[in-house]
Scaffold this active site. Sequence first.
Site: not given
Length: 367
Positions: A101, A196
Site C-alpha cells: 500500500c 486500513c
Amino acid sequence: MMKDKNIAVLASGGVDSAVATHLMCEEGYKPTLFYIIIGAKEESEFSCTMEEDLEMVNMLARQYGLKVETVDLHKDYWDNVIEYLTDRVRRGLTPNPDVMCNSLIKFGCFYDKVGRDFDMTVTGHYASTLVKDGVKYLATSPDPVKDQTDFLCQITPQQLATLHFPIGRLQKNEVRSIAEKWGLAPAHRKDSQGICFLGNTTYNSLLEHYLGTKEGEIVEWETGTVLGSHRGYWFYTLGQRKGLRLGGGPWFVVGKDIDNNIVFVTRDIESPGQQCNATEFSLSDFHTIATENLNFVPNDTPIYFKIRHSPEFESGHFSYSERLGRYVIRSERNIRGVAPGQFAVVYLPFDDSRKICLGSGEIHSKL
C-alpha cells in the site's frame, strides 16, 4: 514568515499526521492536506467508514487555515494491493499488504495523480532520512516500538527523493504531548490497527469473502496423524499458534501442502529442522530504496534485518549467491516462522541511534 514551497500532507485523521502537519506549519509552510480514499473493490462490509477520519482532517485544516482535498484511489487499491494479497495467499505465501500500500498507493498512484505537482510529500510515518555521499537514505526512527521503516521497505529512490517525515525524530509520547499542547483534534484518537479498510471485521473474513472455504486436514508434522480439520490453508501462516482449536498444545503451523489442502502442525516449534525455521534463506527480487546499485555492499556484509514488524532487529550477514542468482541472508541465530512471501528488510548500521534501511526482498526459500 510564510514559505512558498508547495507541500502535500497525507492526512489520515490520526494523531501522527496531525502533528506532522502542525510541525510543517510551525516552520512557516502552508501545506495542502490530502485524504486518500482506499478500500475493497465493491461496496461491502470491508469498505472504510471515513466520516470520522475526514472530520478530524477538516478540523485540523480549519485550525491552521489549510486546504483539504480527497483523492479516490479505491480502484487502484483493489487492482494493486488486494489483488497482490489474494494472489499471494492463494499460492500459500505470506504477503504484507501494508508494505505494498505504501509503495504502490500512498507514494505510487498518489504521486502519479497528484504528488508530482508538489515539491514535497509529508507523512506521519515514524521514519527519518539522511544524506550520505550525496545519496538520500531511509533511516530508522529513535522510537523502536513505533519505527515504520519496515513498512516503507519497497518505496523507490524516486519516491524517497520528495518524502519528508517530520515526526520521525520523535517518540510516540512526544507526539501525543504536542497534539495535546496545541489542542489538535485527534490528540486522543487510538492508533489504527491492521489493514486500513477492514473496519470492524477481520482479516480472515476478508480472505473468506474472496477465497471462500474448503475443508482440509490438520496433520502432525512428525507422525502424519490427523489431528483435526480446517476451512482452508489460506487462513494459516507458518509459525502461527492461535486459532488452531487443537487440544494438548500449544501447536504451531510449520507447513502447508497447497495441492492437497493440508496444514501441518507441531509442538516442537524450536527444532532447527522445522520447515519454518532457518538460519539461512534466499530472497526473490531484492529491491533497494536509496540506489539501484548495490556494488557498495560487499559480500558477507554484517547487517541487521527483520522478517516481521517488531521493535527488535536480528543480526546476520548479506551476500549475493552466483549459484542461486539471488541475495541470501545468513542469520546469527535460528529464526522461527520464516515463511515464503514475507518481506525480509535489510538494514546497515549508521550510528548509535539510527540504521539505514537498505531495502527488502520476498523470502524465497530456506537454505
